[in-house]
Design an enzyme around this catalytic site. Sequence first.
Site, PDB file in Angstrom:
ATOM      1  N   ASP A  24      -7.785  -6.444   0.514  1.00 57.07           N
ATOM      2  CA  ASP A  24      -8.176  -5.751   1.763  1.00 57.07           C
ATOM      3  C   ASP A  24      -8.495  -6.691   2.929  1.00 57.07           C
ATOM      4  OD1 ASP A  24      -7.945  -3.708  -0.034  1.00 57.07           O
ATOM      5  OD2 ASP A  24      -9.991  -2.969   0.170  1.00 57.07           O
ATOM      6  N   LYS A 128      -4.028   1.286  -1.509  1.00 55.86           N
ATOM      7  CA  LYS A 128      -4.991   1.984  -2.383  1.00 55.86           C
ATOM      8  C   LYS A 128      -5.868   2.915  -1.549  1.00 55.86           C
ATOM      9  CE  LYS A 128      -8.269  -1.913  -2.420  1.00 55.86           C
ATOM     10  NZ  LYS A 128      -9.483  -1.266  -1.959  1.00 55.86           N
ATOM     11  N   LYS A 131     -11.707   2.278  -3.622  1.00 54.35           N
ATOM     12  CA  LYS A 131     -12.301   0.945  -3.572  1.00 54.35           C
ATOM     13  C   LYS A 131     -11.624   0.021  -4.594  1.00 54.35           C
ATOM     14  CE  LYS A 131     -15.084   2.610  -0.568  1.00 54.35           C
ATOM     15  NZ  LYS A 131     -14.611   2.562   0.829  1.00 54.35           N
ATOM     16  N   VAL A 156     -12.292  -8.873   0.594  1.00 57.97           N
ATOM     17  CA  VAL A 156     -13.517  -8.210   1.053  1.00 57.97           C
ATOM     18  C   VAL A 156     -13.539  -6.753   0.585  1.00 57.97           C
ATOM     19  CG1 VAL A 156     -13.665  -9.703   3.064  1.00 57.97           C
ATOM     20  CG2 VAL A 156     -12.433  -7.543   3.276  1.00 57.97           C
ATOM     21  N   CYS A 161     -15.050  -3.452  -2.731  1.00 61.35           N
ATOM     22  CA  CYS A 161     -13.699  -3.429  -3.304  1.00 61.35           C
ATOM     23  C   CYS A 161     -13.423  -4.591  -4.261  1.00 61.35           C
ATOM     24  CB  CYS A 161     -12.674  -3.368  -2.178  1.00 61.35           C
ATOM     25  SG  CYS A 161     -12.744  -1.778  -1.328  1.00 61.35           S
ATOM     26  N   GLN A 201     -24.729 -12.835 -18.358  1.00 61.82           N
ATOM     27  CA  GLN A 201     -24.547 -12.507 -19.783  1.00 61.82           C
ATOM     28  C   GLN A 201     -23.242 -13.103 -20.332  1.00 61.82           C
ATOM     29  OE1 GLN A 201     -25.977  -8.367 -20.830  1.00 61.82           O
ATOM     30  NE2 GLN A 201     -25.673  -8.093 -18.628  1.00 61.82           N
TER      31      GLN A 201
END
Length: 220
Positions: A24, A128, A131, A156, A161, A201
Amino acid sequence: MKHIEAQPFNYAFEPASTALVMIDMQHDFVKPRGFGEMLGNDVSLLEATVQPCMRVLAAARQARMLVIHTREGHRPDLSDCLPAKLTRGGKTFIGTQGPMGRILVRGEKGHDIISELYPIAGEPVVDKPGKGAFCQTDLHMILQANGIRSLILCGVTTEVCVNTTAREANDRGFEVLIAEDCVGSYFPEFHRAALDMIKAQGAIVGWISDSRSIISALVP
Ligand code: C5J
């Protein structure tokens, strides 16, 4: 196998099975007078990503990696824009006339990719409506058809997104690395937290690196 210095540990990848996905990088998000600015945001925070993105894009092209660009936006009749998205935020912007054409509408200047990062022949552009770059698009099929297993994400915004796409990709079995200086947010605190969530994690969603480390692995 090549390695990129990354967190929480180095990222192993093969250029032939890795795609660079530029998310984007459109006038409407990155440049003054677009959708982002109309929402009251400071777009200079996003413009700061353009130079590092240009360097990573050049390196990926030199390494002959698959490069894919995405654009968020809608059909001119807005038939693919869900009511919730159209009115969210309390005011309607999508589809209204702005200085660069109708906001987030395909075919308008604001919707198109900025000239600094414009796709070249052979680089798929994925349009698209949402997002995440996998939602209602043919991105997964393009990646499968090209034997892609790993992704390097730039673009961005970090927490919207880029983050949604990273999570969708991870759930589909792709290894995901985000270049932290090549992604940007209108909210610095969201940017930081969004990157921390990805690598926490033991790389629960993916890896975080930067343009310098990626370029030195791609074009040593
Ligand atoms: C947003 C995006 N922030 N590309 N879109 O609405 O992150």
